[in-house]
Scaffold this active site. Structure first.
Site, PDB file in Angstrom:
ATOM      1  CB  CYS A 166      -0.899   0.023   1.242  1.00  0.00           C
ATOM      2  SG  CYS A 166      -1.892  -1.433   1.437  1.00  0.00           S
TER       3      CYS A 166
HETATM    4  N1  SAJ Z   1       6.635   2.205   8.664  1.00  0.00           N
HETATM    5  C1  SAJ Z   1       7.640   3.011   9.170  1.00  0.00           C
HETATM    6  N2  SAJ Z   1       7.330   3.878  10.176  1.00  0.00           N
HETATM    7  C2  SAJ Z   1       6.062   3.975  10.684  1.00  0.00           C
HETATM    8  C3  SAJ Z   1       5.052   3.154  10.148  1.00  0.00           C
HETATM    9  C4  SAJ Z   1       5.357   2.260   9.144  1.00  0.00           C
HETATM   10  O1  SAJ Z   1       8.783   2.948   8.737  1.00  0.00           O
HETATM   11  O2  SAJ Z   1       5.848   4.775  11.595  1.00  0.00           O
HETATM   12  C5  SAJ Z   1       6.944   1.285   7.563  1.00  0.00           C
HETATM   13  C6  SAJ Z   1       6.654  -0.154   7.897  1.00  0.00           C
HETATM   14  O3  SAJ Z   1       7.780  -0.767   8.485  1.00  0.00           O
HETATM   15  C7  SAJ Z   1       6.335  -0.751   6.521  1.00  0.00           C
HETATM   16  C8  SAJ Z   1       5.722   0.420   5.772  1.00  0.00           C
HETATM   17  O4  SAJ Z   1       6.105   1.605   6.461  1.00  0.00           O
HETATM   18  O5  SAJ Z   1       7.504  -1.179   5.879  1.00  0.00           O
HETATM   19  C9  SAJ Z   1       4.195   0.352   5.710  1.00  0.00           C
HETATM   20  O6  SAJ Z   1       3.778   0.131   7.019  1.00  0.00           O
HETATM   21  P1  SAJ Z   1       2.208   0.288   7.456  1.00  0.00           P
HETATM   22  O7  SAJ Z   1       2.175   0.268   8.932  1.00  0.00           O
HETATM   23  O8  SAJ Z   1       1.599   1.444   6.763  1.00  0.00           O
HETATM   24  O9  SAJ Z   1       1.566  -1.083   6.996  1.00  0.00           O
HETATM   25  P2  SAJ Z   1       0.850  -1.481   5.659  1.00  0.00           P
HETATM   26  O10 SAJ Z   1       1.653  -1.216   4.451  1.00  0.00           O
HETATM   27  O11 SAJ Z   1       0.365  -2.865   5.874  1.00  0.00           O
HETATM   28  O12 SAJ Z   1      -0.366  -0.456   5.600  1.00  0.00           O
HETATM   29  C10 SAJ Z   1      -1.633  -0.925   5.864  1.00  0.00           C
HETATM   30  C11 SAJ Z   1      -2.538   0.113   5.250  1.00  0.00           C
HETATM   31  N3  SAJ Z   1      -3.857  -0.423   5.172  1.00  0.00           N
HETATM   32  C12 SAJ Z   1      -4.563  -0.221   4.032  1.00  0.00           C
HETATM   33  O13 SAJ Z   1      -4.146   0.402   3.101  1.00  0.00           O
HETATM   34  C13 SAJ Z   1      -5.913  -0.806   4.000  1.00  0.00           C
HETATM   35  C14 SAJ Z   1      -2.526   1.374   6.089  1.00  0.00           C
HETATM   36  O14 SAJ Z   1      -3.592   2.247   5.642  1.00  0.00           O
HETATM   37  C15 SAJ Z   1      -2.734   1.076   7.540  1.00  0.00           C
HETATM   38  O15 SAJ Z   1      -2.722   2.283   8.285  1.00  0.00           O
HETATM   39  C16 SAJ Z   1      -1.592   0.175   7.999  1.00  0.00           C
HETATM   40  O16 SAJ Z   1      -1.774  -1.059   7.279  1.00  0.00           O
HETATM   41  C17 SAJ Z   1      -1.642  -0.079   9.485  1.00  0.00           C
HETATM   42  O17 SAJ Z   1      -1.990   0.855  10.227  1.00  0.00           O
HETATM   43  O18 SAJ Z   1      -1.240  -1.177   9.874  1.00  0.00           O
END
Ligand code: SAJ
Length: 453
Positions: free
Chosen positions: A274
């Site tokens: 995403c």
């Molecule tokens: N990440 C960071 N720092 C942060 C948060 C995330 O480096 O503070 C990195 C993570 O390690 C990862 C990437 O960013 O590599 C994405 O992380 P993510 O927490 O956004 O997880 P995703 O990609 O699974 O995002 C999904 C998304 N869900 C949908 O699109 C339906 C996102 O909108 C959600 O907010 C997220 O999950 C969630 O909160 O878990």
């Protein structure tokens, strides 16, 4: 009775036959909720192995158990199939197909186009079509409405068209397809009314909006918000490294503010299906309006620069031990794109691995979830087993993914230099543990301050 009234009645009395097109981590949970909602569901996917697995009562999606699939099959209302012609007997269909990026980072809507072609081939008058795949504003209108209207069908009369973005977060213990609010926008008032009526029987909360474009844009806003804020934290980490300030302590302190602040955390880059992709869909579309989103472009460049920073930090640390990267043995801890899942898509760890190999290091990785991947040379790289005696033999360990199953104290006690890109070793003070966003020289004179919990 008109098509609208007929469909409204079938949705209300649950005699409507619903199709879910695409049975991945979005479509399969949606199919399950639709069956739980009392409907007959045709799960349509071009992958024979997926369909056969479901028919055998086996799930391949992390958040859907085999037992759930068996329960769905036992209702007699779940029909997994590769046969798109079943569309002819459907009353509604939700499209849950991938929307990846092309090699040059442009939207790849080929899966949506393929799905629409199947709809055109097997079109049934009065069908309610809802696109769920994350995509740029205008997709529903341009790739579905206009295509079907060219065939003489009229949106809102001969078919009903909505967009409702998926919000599936694989592995999230708290939020599921059922209890995550569902935004939905329709091409006409009747479209959004029918879409809302159906989805209110599938999920806990439905949020109707004024158009598919608003719904499409809301999803991109959600995830671009994350990408930009993560990029800002990555920039703060680079700044704090230069300024000799502990960025993790700074974020912890800022997080004590009970209003007006929301913590994000620096890391080795961003992965997943995403966050790295969705902002690119938005910036691509905006360029068509001669609008260049500086935030999205800058965020992407900062996030994409983080693997190089991890390489630089590792070189600095090896240098402290008078070792060159070339011929050093480096162990990467965690390869999945986020903790406690096996998903490697766009994982920054993969880029860090390639950078270490390019600089002559001998690289292994250990990840209890993500067991293997194919590297850029086309070789299968497998996780080494969890063997602390073997871990002790490496010149350094680089923590990329902070899986909760890792024993951080035991890893620290090995005495092997650690580059911690997630502050996973928080609370474990040792001169051989170095953190992303902290100057290497700072380690020797780090002041121990404990903030309120
Ligand atoms: N990440 C960071 N720092 C942060 C948060 C995330 O480096 O503070 C990195 C993570 O390690 C990862 C990437 O960013 O590599 C994405 O992380 P993510 O927490 O956004 O997880 P995703 O990609 O699974 O995002 C999904 C998304 N869900 C949908 O699109 C339906 C996102 O909108 C959600 O907010 C997220 O999950 C969630 O909160 O878990």
């Amino acid at each position: 009775m008109g098509r609208y009234e007929d469909l409204k009645q079938k949705i209300a009395d649950k005699t409507a036959k619903i199709g879910v097109l695409g049975l991945g981590y979005v479509g399969l949970p949606l199919a399950v909720e639709t069956i739980k909602g009392g409907y007959t569901v045709y799960g349509i996917d071009l992958a024979t192995n997926k369909v056969e697995s479901l028919k055998a009562g086996k799930s391949y999606v992390q958040d859907v158990s085999d037992e759930t699939i068996r329960q769905c099959l036992n209702t007699g209302r779940f029909h997994p199939t590769t046969d798109y012609s079943v569309i002819r007997q459907l009353d509604a269909v939700s499209i849950c197909v991938p929307t990846p990026l092309s090699p040059n980072q442009d939207p790849d809507t080929s899966y949506i186009v393929s799905a629409v072609n199947e709809l055109k081939t097997h079109m049934k008058q009065g069908l309610l079509i809802t696109l769920e795949s994350t995509t740029y504003p205008g997709t529903t209108e341009e790739l579905i409405q206009w295509d079907l209207e060219k065939l003489g069908y009229q949106a809102g009369t001969d078919f009903f068209l909505c967009y409702s973005p998926e919000r599936v977060d694989p592995g999230n213990p708290r939020f599921s397809t059922f209890n995550t609010p569902k935004v939905i926008g329709g091409t006409t008032d009747k479209c959004v009314e029918l879409g809302t009526l159906l989805y209110r029987n599938l999920v806990e909360t439905v949020v109707p909006v004024s158009s598919p474009k608003v719904a499409e844009m809301s999803k991109l806003l959600e995830n671009t918000f994350r990408s930009v804020n993560i990029a800002f934290m990555n920039e703060m980490a680079l700044m704090c490294d230069k300024m000799g300030i502990n960025v993790w302590e700074v974020i912890k302190a800022a997080s004590t503010k009970p209003f007006g602040f929301m913590p994000f955390y620096p890391g080795p880059g961003i992965g997943g299906h995403c966050i790295p992709l969705d902002p690119m869909y938005l910036s691509w579309k905006a360029k068509g309006f001669r609008f260049h989103s500086k935030f999205i472009e800058i965020a992407q460049s900062i996030n994409d620069s983080m693997p190089e920073y991890v390489l630089h930090k590792t070189v600095e640390v090896l240098n402290l031990y008078a070792k060159s990267t070339k011929n050093s043995r480096i162990l990467i801890l965690g390869m999945a794109y986020k903790p406690d899942i096996d998903d490697l898509r766009e994982s920054p760890g993969l880029e860090v691995y390639e950078l270490f190999v390019k600089n002559g290091a001998k690289v292994d990785y250990y990840d209890p979830h993500a067991r293997k991947f194919v590297n850029k040379a086309g070789e299968i790289v497998e996780s080494i087993p969890c063997d602390f005696e073997q871990f002790r033999t490496y010149d350094c360990m680089v923590l990329i993914t902070n899986h909760s199953s890792f024993d951080y104290r035991k890893l620290a006690d090995l005495g092997v230099a650690v580059i911690d890109t997630r502050n996973a070793f928080d609370g474990i003070e040792a001169s051989h543990i170095f953190k992303l966003g902290m100057a290497v020289t700072l380690q020797q004179r780090e002041v121990k301050v404990t903030l309120p919990a």
